[in-house]
Design a protein around this motif. Structure first.
Motif, PDB file in Angstrom:
ATOM      1  N   GLN A 141      -5.327  31.116   4.115  1.00  0.00           N
ATOM      2  CA  GLN A 141      -3.880  31.766   3.777  1.00  0.00           C
ATOM      3  C   GLN A 141      -4.089  33.144   3.192  1.00  0.00           C
ATOM      4  OE1 GLN A 141      -1.264  29.023   1.301  1.00  0.00           O
ATOM      5  NE2 GLN A 141      -2.952  27.929   0.953  1.00  0.00           N
ATOM      6  N   GLN A 142      -5.516  33.491   2.790  1.00  0.00           N
ATOM      7  CA  GLN A 142      -5.685  34.951   2.594  1.00  0.00           C
ATOM      8  C   GLN A 142      -6.569  35.637   3.387  1.00  0.00           C
ATOM      9  OE1 GLN A 142      -7.386  36.102  -1.085  1.00  0.00           O
ATOM     10  NE2 GLN A 142      -6.414  38.035  -1.063  1.00  0.00           N
ATOM     11  N   LEU A 143      -7.899  35.304   3.358  1.00  0.00           N
ATOM     12  CA  LEU A 143      -9.068  35.606   4.088  1.00  0.00           C
ATOM     13  C   LEU A 143      -8.508  35.836   5.711  1.00  0.00           C
ATOM     14  CD1 LEU A 143     -12.100  34.379   2.273  1.00  0.00           C
ATOM     15  CD2 LEU A 143     -10.650  36.166   1.722  1.00  0.00           C
ATOM     16  N   ARG A 167       2.864  29.779  -1.090  1.00  0.00           N
ATOM     17  CA  ARG A 167       3.361  29.587   0.041  1.00  0.00           C
ATOM     18  C   ARG A 167       5.161  29.337   0.102  1.00  0.00           C
ATOM     19  NH1 ARG A 167       0.182  26.144   1.708  1.00  0.00           N
ATOM     20  NH2 ARG A 167       1.438  24.360   1.636  1.00  0.00           N
ATOM     21  N   ASN A 168       5.425  28.362  -0.185  1.00  0.00           N
ATOM     22  CA  ASN A 168       6.989  28.066   0.027  1.00  0.00           C
ATOM     23  C   ASN A 168       7.736  29.072  -0.886  1.00  0.00           C
ATOM     24  OD1 ASN A 168       6.605  25.328   1.341  1.00  0.00           O
ATOM     25  ND2 ASN A 168       6.442  24.383  -0.312  1.00  0.00           N
ATOM     26  N   VAL A 169       7.397  29.564  -1.893  1.00  0.00           N
ATOM     27  CA  VAL A 169       8.031  30.718  -2.786  1.00  0.00           C
ATOM     28  C   VAL A 169       8.000  31.991  -1.781  1.00  0.00           C
ATOM     29  CG1 VAL A 169       8.165  31.915  -4.710  1.00  0.00           C
ATOM     30  CG2 VAL A 169       7.458  29.877  -4.856  1.00  0.00           C
ATOM     31  N   ALA A 170       6.832  32.103  -1.110  1.00  0.00           N
ATOM     32  CA  ALA A 170       6.637  33.271  -0.106  1.00  0.00           C
ATOM     33  C   ALA A 170       7.717  33.227   0.967  1.00  0.00           C
ATOM     34  CB  ALA A 170       5.430  33.483   0.172  1.00  0.00           C
ATOM     35  N   VAL A 182       4.359  36.219   6.118  1.00  0.00           N
ATOM     36  CA  VAL A 182       3.172  35.100   5.308  1.00  0.00           C
ATOM     37  C   VAL A 182       2.192  34.878   5.981  1.00  0.00           C
ATOM     38  CG1 VAL A 182       3.334  33.113   3.870  1.00  0.00           C
ATOM     39  CG2 VAL A 182       5.535  34.451   4.032  1.00  0.00           C
ATOM     40  N   GLY A 183       1.006  34.826   5.429  1.00  0.00           N
ATOM     41  CA  GLY A 183      -0.282  34.195   5.892  1.00  0.00           C
ATOM     42  C   GLY A 183      -0.311  32.613   5.607  1.00  0.00           C
ATOM     43  N   VAL A 192       6.317  24.156   6.531  1.00  0.00           N
ATOM     44  CA  VAL A 192       7.337  25.010   6.455  1.00  0.00           C
ATOM     45  C   VAL A 192       8.417  24.567   7.345  1.00  0.00           C
ATOM     46  CG1 VAL A 192       7.875  27.581   6.796  1.00  0.00           C
ATOM     47  CG2 VAL A 192       5.942  26.817   5.533  1.00  0.00           C
ATOM     48  N   ARG A 193       8.422  24.453   8.557  1.00  0.00           N
ATOM     49  CA  ARG A 193       9.413  24.295   9.574  1.00  0.00           C
ATOM     50  C   ARG A 193      10.279  22.861   9.104  1.00  0.00           C
ATOM     51  NH1 ARG A 193       6.011  26.326  14.637  1.00  0.00           N
ATOM     52  NH2 ARG A 193       7.123  28.365  14.875  1.00  0.00           N
TER      53      ARG A 193
END
Length: 288
Positions: A141-143, A167-170, A182-183, A192-193
């Motif tokens: 999610q970041q690196l 994530r969901n807020v992003a 968003v990563g 998410v979908r």
């Protein structure tokens, strides 16, 4: 035979019981699971099968966070730890832990996700924009996403603004237009979908498969114990995986497998990711 019979008779006459030696106990921690109840729920089935396969007693050691897991190993309070790639390189830096077996996660790679009908059509379009990363220090999610951007020429938090947002807020922020990308990993995109069925998402950047999650052993664990555990994964991998998949969060391993030959060098790509985000020493867990 006569001598043995006499000894046996003597034992029985005295009313003595021959007690078998107690099984060796090993202590197991999982860095992304907090609390004994959740450990039992997610990994209880796996532990049950591991005990059968090794003849060892396996005892859960709950840890509140990744730093606590390192401290527990330093204090010789835990023997084996299941952890992720980003966490492993910190363990390797701060302890003498050794790789035991890799836990392969299918479709485990980093992505940079945007709105399909938005203005962002390529990684290059993100220059000067805002990119959200779901969890600080997370491999996928970041690196990993930061490395995807860097490989396309965008320097972390210089050519774009990096923000750490759940994530969901992003994703909600991306839908509003507050961030432009968003990563996340492939599994995250699938969820998410499902959570935002009316929205259309696209991937503008994808990295290679990430290194495996990894079971590591403390340096003080006896070599024969480590080998017994490794052998169990080699010979009973299907049975152990069936135990793993009795959990809910552990479904991320569905379709995966165990890798008995795993080396520290397999994680050099993760070390490079730390350098990409400006933390080349990887001597602590980011965000803790």
């Amino acid at each position: 035979m006569k001598i043995w019979s006499l000894v046996t008779a003597a034992v029985l006459t005295a009313g003595l019981t021959i007690v078998p030696a107690a099984a060796e106990t090993i202590r197991l921690a999982v860095t992304d699971v907090e609390g004994m109840e959740q450990l039992q729920r997610e990994y209880g089935g796996f532990v049950e099968e591991l005990e059968k396969a090794t003849g060892l007693d396996v005892e859960f050691t709950p840890v509140n966070n990744r730093t606590a897991a390192v401290e527990a190993m330093r204090a010789e309070q835990v023997d084996f730890v299941l952890t992720g790639p980003a966490e492993y390189v910190v363990f390797a830096k701060l302890t003498d832990a050794k790789p035991v077996v890799g836990w392969h996660r299918p479709d485990y790679f980093a992505q940079v996700v945007v709105m399909a009908e938005g203005d962002i059509k390529s990684v290059a379009d993100l220059k000067g924009k805002k990119v959200a990363f779901g969890e600080i220090g997370s491999t996928s999610q970041q690196l990993g996403p930061a490395q995807v951007l860097a490989d396309s020429g965008l320097k972390y938090n210089a050519d774009y603004t990096a923000e750490i947002i759940k994530r969901n807020v992003a994703v909600e922020a991306m839908i509003r237009g507050d961030v432009q990308a968003v990563g996340m990993n492939f599994g995250h995109l699938k969820s998410v979908r499902e959570k935002f069925p009316g929205q259309k998402f696209a991937v503008v950047g994808r990295g290679p498969d990430l290194p495996n999650d990894i079971l590591i052993a403390a340096s003080y664990v006896k070599p024969e114990t480590v080998e017994a555990v490794r052998k169990a994964f080699l010979e009973k991998g299907d049975v152990l995986m069936a135990g793993v998949l009795k959990g809910e969060d552990t479904q991320k391993y569905n379709g995966g497998y165990f890798v008995a030959t795993v080396n520290d060098a397999d994680y050099n790509s993760v070390r490079a990711m730390y350098a990409t985000i400006g933390a080349p020493e990887f001597s602590k867990f980011l965000g803790e």
